[in-house]
Motif scaffolding. Structure first.
Motif, mmCIF file in Angstrom:
data_model
loop_
_atom_site.group_PDB
_atom_site.id
_atom_site.type_symbol
_atom_site.label_atom_id
_atom_site.label_comp_id
_atom_site.label_asym_id
_atom_site.label_seq_id
_atom_site.Cartn_x
_atom_site.Cartn_y
_atom_site.Cartn_z
ATOM 1 N N ILE A 1 -1.480 8.301 -45.938
ATOM 2 C CA ILE A 1 -0.103 8.672 -45.468
ATOM 3 C C ILE A 1 0.878 7.686 -44.936
ATOM 4 N N ALA A 2 0.202 7.301 -43.994
ATOM 5 C CA ALA A 2 1.106 6.118 -43.048
ATOM 6 C C ALA A 2 1.534 4.885 -44.014
ATOM 7 N N LYS A 3 0.820 4.561 -45.065
ATOM 8 C CA LYS A 3 1.274 3.341 -46.013
ATOM 9 C C LYS A 3 2.191 3.850 -47.067
ATOM 10 N N ILE A 4 1.947 5.038 -47.719
ATOM 11 C CA ILE A 4 2.776 5.761 -48.721
ATOM 12 C C ILE A 4 4.176 6.038 -48.156
ATOM 13 N N PHE A 5 4.225 6.423 -46.886
ATOM 14 C CA PHE A 5 5.696 6.695 -46.248
ATOM 15 C C PHE A 5 6.055 5.570 -45.291
ATOM 16 N N GLU A 6 5.837 4.503 -45.534
ATOM 17 C CA GLU A 6 6.486 3.333 -44.932
ATOM 18 C C GLU A 6 8.001 3.343 -45.480
ATOM 19 N N ILE A 7 8.214 3.329 -46.624
ATOM 20 C CA ILE A 7 9.322 3.158 -47.014
ATOM 21 C C ILE A 7 10.293 4.515 -47.401
ATOM 22 N N ASN A 8 11.539 4.609 -46.878
ATOM 23 C CA ASN A 8 12.353 5.835 -47.209
ATOM 24 C C ASN A 8 13.207 5.890 -48.557
ATOM 25 N N VAL B 1 11.411 11.268 -40.434
ATOM 26 C CA VAL B 1 10.096 10.681 -40.785
ATOM 27 C C VAL B 1 10.620 9.173 -40.315
ATOM 28 N N TRP B 2 11.570 8.521 -41.107
ATOM 29 C CA TRP B 2 11.757 7.069 -40.741
ATOM 30 C C TRP B 2 12.702 6.768 -39.563
ATOM 31 N N GLN B 3 13.181 8.033 -38.915
ATOM 32 C CA GLN B 3 13.960 7.967 -37.793
ATOM 33 C C GLN B 3 13.008 7.785 -36.534
ATOM 34 N N ASN B 4 12.073 8.463 -36.618
ATOM 35 C CA ASN B 4 11.195 8.305 -35.414
ATOM 36 C C ASN B 4 9.654 8.191 -36.161
ATOM 37 N N LYS B 5 9.312 6.911 -37.019
ATOM 38 C CA LYS B 5 8.284 6.768 -37.658
ATOM 39 C C LYS B 5 7.009 6.636 -36.831
ATOM 40 N N ALA B 6 7.189 6.417 -35.625
ATOM 41 C CA ALA B 6 5.998 6.006 -34.650
ATOM 42 C C ALA B 6 5.318 7.553 -34.258
ATOM 43 N N ASP B 7 6.437 8.411 -34.388
ATOM 44 C CA ASP B 7 5.750 9.860 -34.046
ATOM 45 C C ASP B 7 5.281 10.404 -35.022
ATOM 46 N N SER C 1 1.818 9.294 -35.412
ATOM 47 C CA SER C 1 0.846 9.587 -34.352
ATOM 48 C C SER C 1 0.371 10.971 -34.794
ATOM 49 N N LYS C 2 0.969 11.775 -35.788
ATOM 50 C CA LYS C 2 0.432 12.864 -36.096
ATOM 51 C C LYS C 2 -0.643 13.038 -37.067
ATOM 52 N N ILE C 3 -0.883 11.744 -37.595
ATOM 53 C CA ILE C 3 -2.117 11.510 -38.629
ATOM 54 C C ILE C 3 -3.570 11.424 -38.021
#
Length: 195
Positions: free
Chosen positions: A118-125, A141-147, A150-152
């Motif tokens: 998930i983290a890798k696939i969702f790197e790019i908006n 997702v991309w406005q607050n990528k760290a949060d 952190s859900k993963i």
């Protein structure tokens, strides 16, 4: 010979050297229109401008296609998780399909592998949603990528806690609920319903 006796021999063209394939030289003092800079005629578009516009359109179309490809990869990953979570675990826990320990373990293993991506696939908006998709990713997702990232780990922990421990329908229901609750923690904020 076709030479003007008054002109120097080097400046005088010979029959084969006449400009633009003409048989006669223009009269002295006249302007040769072929030697003037060409101006555009009404409705004529310069080739350079056409090529620039065409190139820009191709680059733009390529960028849109690349963005759509990223959105499709993200959607496919989420569909793969949903297929195992809802199509196998949930249906089995509700009794819609018979309990099958091997199928449940396989679904858990597939979810675990997909969650790790998930983290890798969702790197790019991708800045767009998949055509005809029911759900999409919120721009949050991309406005607050760290949060988002952190859900993963809680989902991964929930999977690790139940992996290999499903023995009957009751343990399957508990496993499904535990994993689904952690998934929903993310979906509440970062998933949007499109239809």
């Amino acid at each position: 010979m076709d030479r003007d006796p008054r002109a120097s021999p080097a400046a005088q063209p010979v029959n084969g050297d006449l400009p633009r394939g003409r048989n006669k030289r223009p009269p002295r003092g006249s302007i040769d229109v072929a030697d003037l800079p060409r101006t555009r005629r009404a409705g004529e578009i310069p080739m350079k401008r056409t090529m620039i516009v065409a190139g820009t359109l191709l680059l733009g179309a390529g960028a849109v296609m690349a963005q759509q490809e990223i959105a499709v990869q993200q959607d496919n990953l989420m569909r793969s998780i949903a297929k195992n979570q809802y199509g196998v675990l949930q249906k089995m826990s509700k009794g819609d399909i018979p309990f099958d320990k091997a199928a449940a373990d396989q679904a858990i293993a597939a979810i675990e592998a997909d969650v790790a991506k998930i983290a890798k696939i969702f790197e790019i908006n991708p800045k767009q949603d998949v055509v005809n998709a029911t759900y999409g990713s919120s721009p949050k997702v991309w406005q607050n990528k760290a949060d988002f990232d952190s859900k993963i780990p809680p989902v991964q922990k929930a999977i690790a806690d139940v992996k290999g421990k499903i023995t009957d329908n009751a343990s399957l229901k508990a496993a499904y609920t535990s994993i689904n609750d952690r998934c929903n923690d993310c979906h509440e904020t970062y998933r949007v319903k499109l239809k």
